[in-house]
Design a protein around this motif. Structure first.
Motif, PDB file in Angstrom:
ATOM      1  N   PHE A   6       0.894  -1.078   0.066  1.00 45.84           N
ATOM      2  CA  PHE A   6      -0.037  -0.075   0.104  1.00 45.84           C
ATOM      3  C   PHE A   6       0.959   1.175  -0.080  1.00 45.84           C
ATOM      4  N   ILE A   7       0.828   2.123  -1.034  1.00 44.89           N
ATOM      5  CA  ILE A   7       1.573   3.272  -1.038  1.00 44.89           C
ATOM      6  C   ILE A   7       0.433   4.500  -0.684  1.00 44.89           C
ATOM      7  N   GLY A   8       1.000   5.322   0.264  1.00 44.29           N
ATOM      8  CA  GLY A   8      -0.008   6.381   0.603  1.00 44.29           C
ATOM      9  C   GLY A   8       0.190   7.646  -0.499  1.00 44.29           C
ATOM     10  N   ILE A   9      -0.759   8.125  -0.785  1.00 43.07           N
ATOM     11  CA  ILE A   9      -0.976   9.225  -1.954  1.00 43.07           C
ATOM     12  C   ILE A   9      -1.555  10.521  -1.233  1.00 43.07           C
ATOM     13  N   ARG A  10      -1.540  11.692  -2.018  1.00 45.62           N
ATOM     14  CA  ARG A  10      -2.172  13.048  -1.502  1.00 45.62           C
ATOM     15  C   ARG A  10      -3.244  13.294  -2.018  1.00 45.62           C
ATOM     16  N   ASP A  11      -3.169  13.191  -3.685  1.00 44.44           N
ATOM     17  CA  ASP A  11      -4.267  13.448  -4.373  1.00 44.44           C
ATOM     18  C   ASP A  11      -4.891  12.275  -5.352  1.00 44.44           C
ATOM     19  N   PHE A  12      -5.983  11.849  -4.971  1.00 45.95           N
ATOM     20  CA  PHE A  12      -6.165  10.210  -5.615  1.00 45.95           C
ATOM     21  C   PHE A  12      -6.231  10.646  -7.174  1.00 45.95           C
ATOM     22  N   SER A  13      -6.772  11.431  -7.784  1.00 46.10           N
ATOM     23  CA  SER A  13      -6.970  11.723  -9.047  1.00 46.10           C
ATOM     24  C   SER A  13      -5.578  11.625  -9.602  1.00 46.10           C
ATOM     25  N   LYS A  14      -4.689  12.590  -9.367  1.00 47.99           N
ATOM     26  CA  LYS A  14      -3.467  12.633  -9.844  1.00 47.99           C
ATOM     27  C   LYS A  14      -2.559  11.395  -9.757  1.00 47.99           C
ATOM     28  N   SER A  15      -2.649  10.932  -8.647  1.00 45.77           N
ATOM     29  CA  SER A  15      -1.883   9.657  -8.483  1.00 45.77           C
ATOM     30  C   SER A  15      -2.392   8.465  -9.229  1.00 45.77           C
ATOM     31  N   TYR A  16      -3.793   8.251  -9.486  1.00 46.38           N
ATOM     32  CA  TYR A  16      -4.436   7.183 -10.117  1.00 46.38           C
ATOM     33  C   TYR A  16      -4.155   7.421 -11.728  1.00 46.38           C
ATOM     34  N   ALA A  17      -4.052   8.675 -12.134  1.00 43.43           N
ATOM     35  CA  ALA A  17      -3.490   8.859 -13.489  1.00 43.43           C
ATOM     36  C   ALA A  17      -2.390   8.419 -13.639  1.00 43.43           C
ATOM     37  N   PHE A  18      -1.337   8.843 -12.729  1.00 40.17           N
ATOM     38  CA  PHE A  18       0.181   8.486 -12.705  1.00 40.17           C
ATOM     39  C   PHE A  18       0.136   6.853 -13.028  1.00 40.17           C
ATOM     40  N   TYR A  19      -0.285   6.230 -11.909  1.00 43.05           N
ATOM     41  CA  TYR A  19      -0.381   4.854 -11.654  1.00 43.05           C
ATOM     42  C   TYR A  19      -0.572   3.958 -12.508  1.00 43.05           C
ATOM     43  N   SER A  20      -2.150   4.464 -13.224  1.00 42.98           N
ATOM     44  CA  SER A  20      -2.691   3.717 -14.332  1.00 42.98           C
ATOM     45  C   SER A  20      -1.874   3.539 -15.467  1.00 42.98           C
ATOM     46  N   THR A  21      -1.116   4.524 -15.677  1.00 38.72           N
ATOM     47  CA  THR A  21      -0.333   4.563 -16.993  1.00 38.72           C
ATOM     48  C   THR A  21       0.989   3.842 -16.720  1.00 38.72           C
ATOM     49  N   LEU A  22       1.500   3.994 -15.526  1.00 39.44           N
ATOM     50  CA  LEU A  22       2.692   2.928 -15.136  1.00 39.44           C
ATOM     51  C   LEU A  22       2.159   1.573 -15.180  1.00 39.44           C
ATOM     52  N   MET A  23       1.358   0.964 -14.570  1.00 36.85           N
ATOM     53  CA  MET A  23       0.772  -0.202 -14.354  1.00 36.85           C
ATOM     54  C   MET A  23       0.612  -0.871 -15.789  1.00 36.85           C
ATOM     55  N   GLU A  24       0.019  -0.161 -16.551  1.00 36.43           N
ATOM     56  CA  GLU A  24      -0.278  -0.426 -18.048  1.00 36.43           C
ATOM     57  C   GLU A  24       0.929  -0.818 -18.793  1.00 36.43           C
ATOM     58  N   ALA A  25       1.721   0.079 -18.559  1.00 34.51           N
ATOM     59  CA  ALA A  25       3.240  -0.046 -19.383  1.00 34.51           C
ATOM     60  C   ALA A  25       3.955  -1.287 -18.567  1.00 34.51           C
ATOM     61  N   LEU A  26       3.705  -1.795 -17.438  1.00 34.99           N
ATOM     62  CA  LEU A  26       4.315  -3.085 -16.827  1.00 34.99           C
ATOM     63  C   LEU A  26       3.570  -4.202 -16.994  1.00 34.99           C
ATOM     64  N   GLY A  27       2.324  -4.211 -17.688  1.00 37.33           N
ATOM     65  CA  GLY A  27       1.398  -5.209 -18.041  1.00 37.33           C
ATOM     66  C   GLY A  27       0.385  -5.529 -16.779  1.00 37.33           C
ATOM     67  N   LEU A  28       0.220  -4.694 -15.967  1.00 40.49           N
ATOM     68  CA  LEU A  28      -0.504  -5.187 -14.858  1.00 40.49           C
ATOM     69  C   LEU A  28      -1.860  -4.465 -15.152  1.00 40.49           C
ATOM     70  N   THR A  29      -2.777  -5.276 -14.436  1.00 39.71           N
ATOM     71  CA  THR A  29      -4.340  -4.917 -14.746  1.00 39.71           C
ATOM     72  C   THR A  29      -4.949  -4.451 -13.279  1.00 39.71           C
ATOM     73  N   LEU A  30      -5.939  -3.626 -13.590  1.00 38.14           N
ATOM     74  CA  LEU A  30      -6.577  -2.978 -12.722  1.00 38.14           C
ATOM     75  C   LEU A  30      -7.597  -3.970 -11.845  1.00 38.14           C
ATOM     76  N   LYS A  31      -7.402  -4.196 -10.607  1.00 34.33           N
ATOM     77  CA  LYS A  31      -8.292  -5.030  -9.967  1.00 34.33           C
ATOM     78  C   LYS A  31      -9.516  -4.368  -9.378  1.00 34.33           C
ATOM     79  N   PHE A  32      -9.183  -2.942  -8.777  1.00 31.55           N
ATOM     80  CA  PHE A  32     -10.027  -2.372  -8.312  1.00 31.55           C
ATOM     81  C   PHE A  32      -9.755  -1.170  -8.327  1.00 31.55           C
ATOM     82  N   GLN A  33     -11.060  -0.086  -8.301  1.00 28.33           N
ATOM     83  CA  GLN A  33     -10.712   1.419  -8.073  1.00 28.33           C
ATOM     84  C   GLN A  33     -12.087   1.945  -7.540  1.00 28.33           C
ATOM     85  N   ASP A  34     -11.829   2.911  -6.541  1.00 24.16           N
ATOM     86  CA  ASP A  34     -13.140   3.602  -5.876  1.00 24.16           C
ATOM     87  C   ASP A  34     -12.663   4.858  -5.563  1.00 24.16           C
TER      88      ASP A  34
END
Length: 139
Positions: A6-34
């Motif tokens: 678990f990585i603590g973040i400050r701004d969900f929208s900004k962090s979600y955009a960053f990590y979504s792009t990174l995880m896609e680049a690494l071939g990982l899939t989204l399990k959940f998002q709320d």
């Protein structure tokens, strides 16, 4: 051995955009998002664990990176390390060490280091010996 990170973040929208792009680049899939709970988690396709999770701290305090803490994400190839690193940098990460061999860990260790927009330190690494990457155009 590990259920989730678990990585603590400050701004969900900004962090979600960053990590979504990174995880896609690494071939990982989204399990959940709320967005209402300000958290999201990714996994390897068809593998429910371990999970990589981002979110606001449960205690309501501001997230802050720890000194000496780092999460290392394993990549399938050196090209995947470079692709993930380049994706992270293009999306606001700060370099902590460009992709390259780190033989002081072991002869085939190839890694790249960066900090996410909240200052959390991450690594993308590959432990495999060099293989032909002639057909991999993502590098």
């Amino acid at each position: 051995m590990i259920s989730h990170v678990f990585i603590g973040i400050r701004d969900f929208s900004k962090s979600y955009a960053f990590y979504s792009t990174l995880m896609e680049a690494l071939g990982l899939t989204l399990k959940f998002q709320d967005a209402d709970k300000s958290w999201a988690g990714w996994m390897k396709p068809e593998q429910p664990r371990p999970l990589f999770v981002i979110g606001l701290p449960f205690n309501g305090e501001t997230a802050s990176p720890g000194n000496g803490q780092m999460v290392a994400l394993q990549a399938a190839s050196r090209a995947a390390v470079r692709h993930g690193y380049n994706t992270a940098i293009a999306n606001g990460a700060v370099c902590e060490g460009p992709p390259g061999l780190r033989p002081h860990y072991h002869p085939d260790y190839y890694g790249a280091y960066f900090r996410d927009p909240d200052g959390n330190k991450l690594c993308i690494c590959c432990h495999q010996a060099q293989v032909s990457e002639i057909w991999d155009t993502r590098a």
